[in-house]
Design a protein around this motif. Structure first.
Motif, mmCIF file in Angstrom:
data_model
loop_
_atom_site.group_PDB
_atom_site.id
_atom_site.type_symbol
_atom_site.label_atom_id
_atom_site.label_comp_id
_atom_site.label_asym_id
_atom_site.label_seq_id
_atom_site.Cartn_x
_atom_site.Cartn_y
_atom_site.Cartn_z
ATOM 1 N N TYR A 1 -2.005 12.130 -27.512
ATOM 2 C CA TYR A 1 -2.965 11.483 -28.395
ATOM 3 C C TYR A 1 -3.148 10.015 -28.011
ATOM 4 O O TYR A 1 -4.277 9.516 -27.924
ATOM 5 C CB TYR A 1 -2.483 11.607 -29.843
ATOM 6 N N THR A 2 -2.046 9.332 -27.754
ATOM 7 C CA THR A 2 -2.113 7.917 -27.364
ATOM 8 C C THR A 2 -2.832 7.754 -26.035
ATOM 9 O O THR A 2 -3.637 6.822 -25.850
ATOM 10 C CB THR A 2 -0.696 7.334 -27.265
ATOM 11 N N TYR A 3 -2.563 8.657 -25.105
ATOM 12 C CA TYR A 3 -3.193 8.572 -23.777
ATOM 13 C C TYR A 3 -4.705 8.773 -23.876
ATOM 14 O O TYR A 3 -5.483 8.047 -23.248
ATOM 15 C CB TYR A 3 -2.582 9.622 -22.851
ATOM 16 N N ILE A 4 -5.128 9.763 -24.659
ATOM 17 C CA ILE A 4 -6.566 10.037 -24.808
ATOM 18 C C ILE A 4 -7.266 8.844 -25.451
ATOM 19 O O ILE A 4 -8.351 8.432 -25.029
ATOM 20 C CB ILE A 4 -6.774 11.314 -25.631
ATOM 21 N N GLN A 5 -6.647 8.287 -26.495
ATOM 22 C CA GLN A 5 -7.232 7.128 -27.160
ATOM 23 C C GLN A 5 -7.406 5.958 -26.188
ATOM 24 O O GLN A 5 -8.403 5.241 -26.233
ATOM 25 C CB GLN A 5 -6.317 6.692 -28.318
#
Length: 348
Positions: free
Chosen positions: A153-157
């Motif tokens: 999730y952090t990477y996509i954001q």
């Protein structure tokens, strides 16, 4: 809230969980909060409601025990019980998010551990054009797989949405800041309104009971009701935390629906403004126009339609400027959002 989107279901689960928590049904509330986290990742912050509720109960028992001279081992036992309860509560809310991250890790970081997904060719072409990564389609694992805490999730954001602290503060995003300006202003006003009404309660985080009795011979002070009630403290803190995070670390145009689907505080503040500053809602104004006796208290339940918003709309010309601004903003945002968002036009 009327669009077929995940935030509608999220709002239903969150508000239902908050209602159950207010009724003292902590386990039911925890299950609903957990389901809300499974719908949207920002449900993680809702664990704060459960943690605060249990901490507040413990603080009340601790203050009561201090007056009765409770033994230290009883207090230590209650402290251990609180810690265990907080761990279980946090785990229940975080579990759906953790399971999703684990599933993504198996899919993207361990290609040999699961069969390659069958992706239609048009979607593969779209992914290539957008620079997206398809699970198990490449031999090299994405960089987030090697993080100490591999959270997709952090990477996509970060990689695809450019979400981060102050990243949205650019000149070209001015229209989006203007779109979010009303909710930023109203939410900031609500937080300041509450802080001014309850400075001691905010300073002590609502964990220290304050004696309400006045001088000798005076009756105890009546608890504040409405939006400024001490019980609303945790809701105001939650809404303010979302406001700060959304303004400085997110795409600011989503702030309106983020707050609207996550917190009842903004709705309560609107009601507080309307009830305190709209003459038609005071002194039996609407009740008189709709057939209720003047002598009754200004209760909106006396109105025959049963909906004060509809009554205010019926008497639009007689309403105050503040009422026109609040109702005009809410209704226009709802109508424009419903039409534009559902038809894939730029809106949030």
């Amino acid at each position: 809230m009327a669009a077929a989107y995940s935030e509608s279901l999220f709002a239903l689960l969150v508000f239902g969980a908050l209602w159950q928590l207010e009724k003292g049904r902590c386990w039911t509330s925890g299950l609903l909060f957990s389901a809300a986290t499974a719908v949207r990742a920002n449900g993680l912050i809702n664990s704060g409601f459960l943690l605060y509720s249990q901490t507040k109960c413990f603080a009340s028992r601790l203050q009561a025990a201090a007056g009765t001279g409770a033994k230290p081992h009883h207090i230590a036992r209650q402290s251990l019980s609180l810690v265990a309860s907080l761990l279980v509560t946090s785990t229940s809310v975080f579990l759906p998010f953790a399971l999703f991250q684990f599933c993504a890790y198996l899919r993207f970081c361990s290609p040999g551990g699961s069969p390659a997904p069958v992706v239609p060719e048009p979607l593969l072409q779209l992914a290539t054009q957008k620079g997206y990564r398809v699970a198990a389609s490449q031999d090299v694992a994405p960089p987030w797989c090697f993080w100490d805490f591999p959270v997709v999730y952090t990477y996509i954001q970060d990689a695809y949405w450019n979400v981060g602290f102050l990243r949205y503060f650019t000149l070209k995003q001015t229209p989006n800041f203007l779109l979010a300006a009303p909710v930023i202003t109203l939410s900031s006003w609500a937080a300041w309104w509450y802080l001014r009404a309850n400075p001691w309660h905010c300073l002590t985080l609502g964990l220290v009971r304050r004696k309400t009795a006045g001088a000798k011979g005076e009756a105890p002070g009546k608890p504040v009701e409405g939006f400024c009630s001490p019980d609303a403290f945790v809701y105001v803190v939650h809404a303010t935390a979302l406001l700060l995070f959304g303004t400085f670390c997110m795409h600011v145009q989503v702030l309106t629906r983020l707050l609207s689907s996550s917190s009842p505080a903004l709705y309560w503040f609107f009601a507080e403004l309307l009830y305190n500053h709209e003459p038609l809602l005071q002194n039996g104004g609407l009740s008189a126009w709709d057939g209720a006796p003047h002598s009754e208290a200004p209760s909106l339940g006396n109105c025959r339609s049963g909906n004060p918003v509809l009554l205010l709309l019926r008497h639009w010309r007689e309403t105050s400027t503040l009422t026109k601004c609040i109702l005009g903003y809410v209704l226009s945002y709802w109508l424009l959002g419903l039409v534009l968002h559902c038809n894939f036009f730029p809106w949030t």
